[in-house]
Design a protein around this motif. Structure first.
Motif, PDB file in Angstrom:
ATOM      1  N   ILE A   4     -36.006   8.207 115.077  1.00 52.73           N
ATOM      2  CA  ILE A   4     -36.177   6.876 114.281  1.00 52.73           C
ATOM      3  C   ILE A   4     -37.589   7.114 113.652  1.00 52.73           C
ATOM      4  O   ILE A   4     -37.538   6.690 112.378  1.00 52.73           O
ATOM      5  N   VAL A   5     -38.635   7.665 114.160  1.00 53.53           N
ATOM      6  CA  VAL A   5     -39.919   7.873 113.799  1.00 53.53           C
ATOM      7  C   VAL A   5     -39.958   8.697 112.411  1.00 53.53           C
ATOM      8  O   VAL A   5     -40.372   8.692 111.498  1.00 53.53           O
ATOM      9  N   ILE A   6     -39.218   9.843 112.600  1.00 56.28           N
ATOM     10  CA  ILE A   6     -38.922  10.853 111.631  1.00 56.28           C
ATOM     11  C   ILE A   6     -37.979  10.339 110.499  1.00 56.28           C
ATOM     12  O   ILE A   6     -38.412  10.481 109.180  1.00 56.28           O
ATOM     13  N   LEU A   7     -37.027   9.760 110.785  1.00 56.67           N
ATOM     14  CA  LEU A   7     -36.220   9.170 109.619  1.00 56.67           C
ATOM     15  C   LEU A   7     -36.520   7.966 108.946  1.00 56.67           C
ATOM     16  O   LEU A   7     -36.131   7.326 107.812  1.00 56.67           O
ATOM     17  N   TYR A   8     -37.604   7.085 109.755  1.00 54.75           N
ATOM     18  CA  TYR A   8     -37.699   5.706 109.018  1.00 54.75           C
ATOM     19  C   TYR A   8     -38.529   5.923 107.545  1.00 54.75           C
ATOM     20  O   TYR A   8     -38.301   5.104 106.738  1.00 54.75           O
ATOM     21  N   PRO A   9     -39.463   6.974 107.423  1.00 51.49           N
ATOM     22  CA  PRO A   9     -39.915   7.049 105.896  1.00 51.49           C
ATOM     23  C   PRO A   9     -38.760   7.025 104.887  1.00 51.49           C
ATOM     24  O   PRO A   9     -38.897   6.611 103.799  1.00 51.49           O
ATOM     25  N   TYR A  10     -37.712   7.884 105.171  1.00 48.45           N
ATOM     26  CA  TYR A  10     -36.653   8.143 104.331  1.00 48.45           C
ATOM     27  C   TYR A  10     -35.804   6.769 104.149  1.00 48.45           C
ATOM     28  O   TYR A  10     -35.392   6.759 103.098  1.00 48.45           O
ATOM     29  N   PHE A  11     -35.826   6.012 105.194  1.00 45.63           N
ATOM     30  CA  PHE A  11     -35.054   4.771 105.241  1.00 45.63           C
ATOM     31  C   PHE A  11     -35.802   3.997 104.068  1.00 45.63           C
ATOM     32  O   PHE A  11     -35.164   3.312 103.286  1.00 45.63           O
ATOM     33  N   VAL A  12     -37.287   3.816 104.139  1.00 48.11           N
ATOM     34  CA  VAL A  12     -37.858   2.919 103.495  1.00 48.11           C
ATOM     35  C   VAL A  12     -37.865   3.548 101.922  1.00 48.11           C
ATOM     36  O   VAL A  12     -37.741   2.704 100.922  1.00 48.11           O
ATOM     37  N   MET A  13     -37.874   4.628 101.931  1.00 53.47           N
ATOM     38  CA  MET A  13     -37.713   5.344 100.642  1.00 53.47           C
ATOM     39  C   MET A  13     -36.400   5.079  99.816  1.00 53.47           C
ATOM     40  O   MET A  13     -36.360   4.640  98.653  1.00 53.47           O
ATOM     41  N   PHE A  14     -35.418   5.084 100.675  1.00 55.07           N
ATOM     42  CA  PHE A  14     -33.907   4.789 100.109  1.00 55.07           C
ATOM     43  C   PHE A  14     -33.913   3.333  99.776  1.00 55.07           C
ATOM     44  O   PHE A  14     -33.517   2.691  98.539  1.00 55.07           O
ATOM     45  N   THR A  15     -34.369   2.382 100.618  1.00 54.54           N
ATOM     46  CA  THR A  15     -34.301   0.839 100.177  1.00 54.54           C
ATOM     47  C   THR A  15     -35.090   0.597  99.313  1.00 54.54           C
ATOM     48  O   THR A  15     -34.894  -0.377  98.337  1.00 54.54           O
ATOM     49  N   THR A  16     -36.262   1.384  99.029  1.00 51.32           N
ATOM     50  CA  THR A  16     -37.229   0.905  97.755  1.00 51.32           C
ATOM     51  C   THR A  16     -36.681   1.463  96.567  1.00 51.32           C
ATOM     52  O   THR A  16     -36.540   0.804  95.447  1.00 51.32           O
ATOM     53  N   ALA A  17     -35.991   2.542  96.685  1.00 47.46           N
ATOM     54  CA  ALA A  17     -35.320   3.166  95.291  1.00 47.46           C
ATOM     55  C   ALA A  17     -34.089   2.242  95.016  1.00 47.46           C
ATOM     56  O   ALA A  17     -33.750   2.471  94.013  1.00 47.46           O
ATOM     57  N   ALA A  18     -33.705   1.424  95.849  1.00 49.03           N
ATOM     58  CA  ALA A  18     -32.499   0.460  95.476  1.00 49.03           C
ATOM     59  C   ALA A  18     -32.901  -0.861  95.010  1.00 49.03           C
ATOM     60  O   ALA A  18     -32.127  -1.546  95.033  1.00 49.03           O
ATOM     61  N   ASN A  71     -51.091   1.539  84.105  1.00 48.50           N
ATOM     62  CA  ASN A  71     -51.086   0.324  84.729  1.00 48.50           C
ATOM     63  C   ASN A  71     -49.833  -0.130  85.348  1.00 48.50           C
ATOM     64  O   ASN A  71     -49.576  -1.265  85.938  1.00 48.50           O
ATOM     65  N   PHE A  72     -48.701   0.805  85.576  1.00 50.13           N
ATOM     66  CA  PHE A  72     -47.513   0.490  86.111  1.00 50.13           C
ATOM     67  C   PHE A  72     -46.954   1.798  86.647  1.00 50.13           C
ATOM     68  O   PHE A  72     -46.829   3.030  86.028  1.00 50.13           O
ATOM     69  N   ILE A  73     -46.485   1.553  87.898  1.00 48.56           N
ATOM     70  CA  ILE A  73     -45.510   2.546  88.532  1.00 48.56           C
ATOM     71  C   ILE A  73     -44.354   2.209  88.785  1.00 48.56           C
ATOM     72  O   ILE A  73     -43.972   1.267  89.462  1.00 48.56           O
ATOM     73  N   GLN A  74     -43.208   2.900  88.434  1.00 49.72           N
ATOM     74  CA  GLN A  74     -41.900   2.981  88.492  1.00 49.72           C
ATOM     75  C   GLN A  74     -41.405   3.240  90.018  1.00 49.72           C
ATOM     76  O   GLN A  74     -40.991   4.194  90.146  1.00 49.72           O
ATOM     77  N   TRP A  75     -41.722   2.645  91.064  1.00 52.04           N
ATOM     78  CA  TRP A  75     -41.572   2.895  92.460  1.00 52.04           C
ATOM     79  C   TRP A  75     -40.291   3.220  92.554  1.00 52.04           C
ATOM     80  O   TRP A  75     -39.685   4.377  93.481  1.00 52.04           O
ATOM     81  N   GLN A  76     -39.188   2.504  92.028  1.00 57.05           N
ATOM     82  CA  GLN A  76     -37.876   2.853  92.464  1.00 57.05           C
ATOM     83  C   GLN A  76     -37.199   4.156  92.048  1.00 57.05           C
ATOM     84  O   GLN A  76     -36.559   4.687  92.597  1.00 57.05           O
ATOM     85  N   TYR A  77     -37.844   4.485  90.873  1.00 57.25           N
ATOM     86  CA  TYR A  77     -37.194   5.672  90.262  1.00 57.25           C
ATOM     87  C   TYR A  77     -38.205   6.819  90.912  1.00 57.25           C
ATOM     88  O   TYR A  77     -37.488   7.923  91.273  1.00 57.25           O
ATOM     89  N   LEU A  78     -39.392   6.761  91.281  1.00 59.39           N
ATOM     90  CA  LEU A  78     -40.079   7.621  92.037  1.00 59.39           C
ATOM     91  C   LEU A  78     -39.384   7.907  93.386  1.00 59.39           C
ATOM     92  O   LEU A  78     -39.409   9.188  93.764  1.00 59.39           O
ATOM     93  N   PHE A  79     -38.992   7.006  94.004  1.00 57.25           N
ATOM     94  CA  PHE A  79     -38.623   7.305  95.507  1.00 57.25           C
ATOM     95  C   PHE A  79     -37.176   8.004  95.267  1.00 57.25           C
ATOM     96  O   PHE A  79     -36.677   8.679  95.911  1.00 57.25           O
ATOM     97  N   ALA A  80     -36.313   7.270  94.250  1.00 49.66           N
ATOM     98  CA  ALA A  80     -35.018   7.776  93.975  1.00 49.66           C
ATOM     99  C   ALA A  80     -35.160   9.355  93.717  1.00 49.66           C
ATOM    100  O   ALA A  80     -34.337  10.436  94.288  1.00 49.66           O
ATOM    101  N   THR A  81     -36.163   9.982  92.839  1.00 54.66           N
ATOM    102  CA  THR A  81     -36.314  11.266  92.576  1.00 54.66           C
ATOM    103  C   THR A  81     -36.863  11.967  93.642  1.00 54.66           C
ATOM    104  O   THR A  81     -36.453  13.111  94.070  1.00 54.66           O
ATOM    105  N   SER A  82     -37.541  11.503  94.537  1.00 58.73           N
ATOM    106  CA  SER A  82     -37.963  12.005  95.664  1.00 58.73           C
ATOM    107  C   SER A  82     -36.903  12.356  96.695  1.00 58.73           C
ATOM    108  O   SER A  82     -36.823  13.373  97.481  1.00 58.73           O
ATOM    109  N   LEU A  83     -35.989  11.361  96.844  1.00 61.46           N
ATOM    110  CA  LEU A  83     -34.927  11.492  97.705  1.00 61.46           C
ATOM    111  C   LEU A  83     -33.946  12.818  97.459  1.00 61.46           C
ATOM    112  O   LEU A  83     -33.459  13.503  97.925  1.00 61.46           O
TER     113      LEU A  83
END
Length: 280
Positions: free
Chosen positions: A24-38, A240-252
């Motif tokens: 859970i500890v290892i996979l939680y950051p990836y879970f946050v990245m996935f939900t943020t990307a969506a 002045n703007f970061i596209q977090w959803q695209y950033l995390f989607a690309t990171s995944l």
């Protein structure tokens, strides 16, 4: 006996619980990245954001390919990581074999130089590396990154493969030579199949290191057409703007090649562990 069996069962339950928590500890950051990307922009910058998106916008994983040249970044990273791995392994196997099997003048000095080269971070040598690449006209080139990543991972590959070759009995090569093989044939037909686990391990580590490299690529590459994914992902950062959803989607997506490589090579790793040494 009943008390011993119960104690063993509790130990097993505790072990499984510990493994579950670690996962859970290892996979939680990836879970946050996935939900943020969506998420969409409204949810991304909401006053009270939630972990799970209220409206799942999975189209973000498709839109990244049109928002930026992500495919080009991926291909550049594949060329850099794949080329550096291939070059490091091809050069590392003969060098490691020589260190493990041969005696020559300066062997100790060479081994010391291999170890010492791991003490220098690429950041320390960044100015000299940049001047060298400029003089060689490789400062804005994917092939320059291939050579540099292979060079910085060469020492690790040599040292790891040397230990692998030293763990293999020399009598196996001698038996192959008695059967008519020369040194090259004995190494290719006998030594390398037995050394497959070490070679695969070196391959995985070199590929991951080259895939994740950032500092040198950021310094040497200025043209977007030659940027690897680690540097190209910065296209989603604005003043002045970061596209977090695209950033995390690309990171995944950037983690997929490493995972696929490991899954593909794992069976060869197990095969290498169980093969060799027994004839017939």
């Amino acid at each position: 006996m009943a008390g011993s069996a119960q104690k063993s069962s509790w130990k097993r339950v505790a072990l499984y619980l510990f493994v579950f928590i670690v996962c859970i500890v290892i996979l939680y950051p990836y879970f946050v990245m996935f939900t943020t990307a969506a998420k969409n922009n409204d949810e991304m910058y909401a006053a009270n954001p939630s972990i799970l998106p209220k409206v799942w916008q999975l189209s973000n994983f498709i839109e990244i390919w049109s928002q930026a040249p992500v495919f080009k970044f991926f291909m550049n990273s594949m060329i850099v990581a794949g080329g550096a791995t291939l070059l490091a392994i091809i050069c590392g196997i003969p060098a490691a074999y020589a260190l493990a099997r041969m005696n020559f003048r300066g062997k100790g000095v060479f081994m010391g130089a291999v170890i010492m080269s791991q003490m220098f971070s690429p950041v320390v040598l960044l100015v000299g590396i940049y001047r060298l690449m400029v003089d060689m006209h490789l400062n804005n080139s994917v092939w320059g990154l291939v050579l540099l990543n292979a060079a910085f991972n060469q020492a690790f590959a040599i040292w790891l493969l040397r230990g692998t070759f030293m763990s293999i009995s020399a009598e196996m090569e001698q038996a192959a030579k008695i059967d008519g093989c020369n040194t090259m044939q004995a190494m290719l037909r006998v030594l390398l199949p037995v050394a497959a686990p070490g070679i695969v391990t070196a391959l995985i580590f070199v590929f991951i290191n080259a895939w994740n490299e950032y500092t040198i690529a950021l310094t040497l590459i200025s043209d977007a057409a030659y940027k690897p994914i680690t540097v190209g992902i910065n296209v989603f950062y604005g003043f002045n703007f970061i596209q977090w959803q695209y950033l995390f989607a690309t990171s995944l997506f950037a983690t997929i090649p490493v995972i696929v490589l490991f899954l593909l090579i794992e069976k060869h790793l197990v095969k290498g562990l169980t093969s060799g040494g027994v004839k017939g």
